[in-house]
Design an enzyme around this catalytic site. Structure first.
Site, PDB file in Angstrom:
ATOM      1  N   GLU A  65     -27.625  11.020   7.404  1.00 23.97           N
ATOM      2  CA  GLU A  65     -27.076  11.820   8.498  1.00 23.97           C
ATOM      3  C   GLU A  65     -25.569  11.648   8.656  1.00 23.97           C
ATOM      4  O   GLU A  65     -24.851  12.603   8.969  1.00 23.97           O
ATOM      5  CB  GLU A  65     -27.793  11.449   9.812  1.00 23.97           C
ATOM      6  CG  GLU A  65     -27.297  12.155  11.045  1.00 23.97           C
ATOM      7  CD  GLU A  65     -27.545  13.675  11.033  1.00 23.97           C
ATOM      8  OE1 GLU A  65     -28.282  14.150  10.149  1.00 23.97           O
ATOM      9  OE2 GLU A  65     -26.999  14.367  11.914  1.00 23.97           O
ATOM     10  N   HIS A  69     -10.509  -3.309   3.857  1.00 27.90           N
ATOM     11  CA  HIS A  69     -11.134  -4.267   2.948  1.00 27.90           C
ATOM     12  C   HIS A  69     -12.583  -4.514   3.385  1.00 27.90           C
ATOM     13  O   HIS A  69     -13.092  -5.621   3.258  1.00 27.90           O
ATOM     14  CB  HIS A  69     -10.359  -5.580   2.930  1.00 27.90           C
ATOM     15  CG  HIS A  69      -9.102  -5.542   2.129  1.00 27.90           C
ATOM     16  ND1 HIS A  69      -8.301  -6.644   1.929  1.00 27.90           N
ATOM     17  CD2 HIS A  69      -8.496  -4.530   1.466  1.00 27.90           C
ATOM     18  CE1 HIS A  69      -7.260  -6.301   1.184  1.00 27.90           C
ATOM     19  NE2 HIS A  69      -7.343  -5.024   0.889  1.00 27.90           N
ATOM     20  N   HIS A  99      -6.328   1.887   5.026  1.00 26.36           N
ATOM     21  CA  HIS A  99      -6.817   1.067   3.906  1.00 26.36           C
ATOM     22  C   HIS A  99      -7.626  -0.082   4.480  1.00 26.36           C
ATOM     23  O   HIS A  99      -7.107  -0.878   5.262  1.00 26.36           O
ATOM     24  CB  HIS A  99      -5.634   0.545   3.093  1.00 26.36           C
ATOM     25  CG  HIS A  99      -6.046  -0.406   2.008  1.00 26.36           C
ATOM     26  ND1 HIS A  99      -7.089  -0.140   1.135  1.00 26.36           N
ATOM     27  CD2 HIS A  99      -5.552  -1.622   1.645  1.00 26.36           C
ATOM     28  CE1 HIS A  99      -7.226  -1.152   0.292  1.00 26.36           C
ATOM     29  NE2 HIS A  99      -6.311  -2.063   0.577  1.00 26.36           N
ATOM     30  N   HIS A 152     -12.582  -4.348  -3.953  1.00 25.18           N
ATOM     31  CA  HIS A 152     -11.343  -4.462  -3.163  1.00 25.18           C
ATOM     32  C   HIS A 152     -11.462  -3.775  -1.797  1.00 25.18           C
ATOM     33  O   HIS A 152     -11.321  -4.429  -0.769  1.00 25.18           O
ATOM     34  CB  HIS A 152     -10.210  -3.849  -4.018  1.00 25.18           C
ATOM     35  CG  HIS A 152      -8.877  -3.786  -3.353  1.00 25.18           C
ATOM     36  ND1 HIS A 152      -7.699  -3.628  -4.051  1.00 25.18           N
ATOM     37  CD2 HIS A 152      -8.516  -3.812  -2.049  1.00 25.18           C
ATOM     38  CE1 HIS A 152      -6.688  -3.598  -3.206  1.00 25.18           C
ATOM     39  NE2 HIS A 152      -7.157  -3.704  -1.988  1.00 25.18           N
ATOM     40  N   CYS A 175       0.831  -1.214   0.000  1.00 27.42           N
ATOM     41  CA  CYS A 175       0.000   0.000   0.000  1.00 27.42           C
ATOM     42  C   CYS A 175       0.860   1.256   0.000  1.00 27.42           C
ATOM     43  O   CYS A 175       0.316   2.367  -0.151  1.00 27.42           O
ATOM     44  CB  CYS A 175      -0.886   0.064   1.244  1.00 27.42           C
ATOM     45  SG  CYS A 175      -1.991  -1.319   1.495  1.00 27.42           S
TER      46      CYS A 175
HETATM   47 ZN    ZN Z   1      -5.908  -3.912  -0.256  1.00 27.60          ZN
END
Ligand code: ZN
Length: 226
Positions: A124, A101, A99, A174, A81
């Site tokens: 909201e 998933h 990140h 993803h 990442c």
């Molecule tokens: Zn990922």
């Protein structure tokens, strides 16, 4: 300005968030990622490890250019990442990038036609997102997935530029990259986005619309015949 966390505290925070994200299903099977910036030092969890079992000495340190300045000595690999995290640091001066998933984000991404953003309004939890109000039509870019995480870099950079009001980029099928001015802010942004995606998916599955009975805006009420 003095960073709100020391590097040692940020290392511990990444481990805490790893456990939390694993419990939420955002980082199961070694997936997901967590990164925090402390001043000019960027910390990142390693790749391919159980995020619920991270320890402070497993965390990498990088400089502002994305070069590793301190690596753990247990044979870990820097997260794939990293180039994606660096895009948010460089282009948005983020204080932390997460990140996830999240299954709800993944399912919501399947509802968005190619080339279009996820569009959200009149929920909201939109008010929890940076600079977004209940009545806004908020757009979050959705990019298509690639075989390797690092191959997402160009698409992610282009999406960050093209949607300056969004502080997240969804990767279809993803997950999502989401950032904030500090780690607490990034975490709340991730939580709001997750809730909004969960609501979107459940509304779609149940054939519900959040607009049908919302008469708070006259033209909207007229348009939907309420
Ligand atoms: Zn990922």
């Amino acid at each position: 300005m003095r960073p709100d966390l020391t590097i040692a505290e940020a290392r511990t925070k990444i481990c805490d968030l790893g456990r939390l994200f694993w419990q939420l299903g955002w980082a199961s099977g070694t997936g997901g990622g967590i990164s925090i910036r402390v001043g000019s030092t960027i910390l990142m969890a390693p790749s391919g490890v159980e995020k619920e079992n991270l320890r402070p000495h497993d965390i990498y340190e990088l400089d502002g250019a994305g070069h590793v300045t301190r690596a753990p000595d247990g044979g870990q690999r820097l997260t794939a990442c990293a180039p994606l995290f660096m895009a948010a640091y460089r282009q948005r001066q983020a204080g932390a990038v997460l990140h996830s998933h999240s299954l709800d984000v993944v399912l919501a991404s399947m509802l968005v036609p190619p080339g279009q953003p996820l569009q959200l309004t009149r929920l909201e939890m939109l008010k929890g997102l940076e600079g977004v109000g209940y009545f806004d039509l908020h757009q979050i870019p959705v990019i298509d997935n690639t075989a390797l995480e690092l191959e997402l870099k160009d698409r992610m950079e282009a999406a960050i530029d093209a949607w300056p009001r969004a502080n997240a980029v969804i990767v279809r099928n993803h997950g999502v990259y989401v950032w904030g001015r500090d780690v607490a802010h990034a975490k709340t942004q991730a939580e709001c986005l997750d809730w909004l995606c969960r609501a979107t998916v459940r509304m779609h599955a149940a054939g519900l619309s959040n607009l049908t009975h919302d008469q708070s805006v006259p033209d909207l009420a007229a348009r939907v015949g309420a």
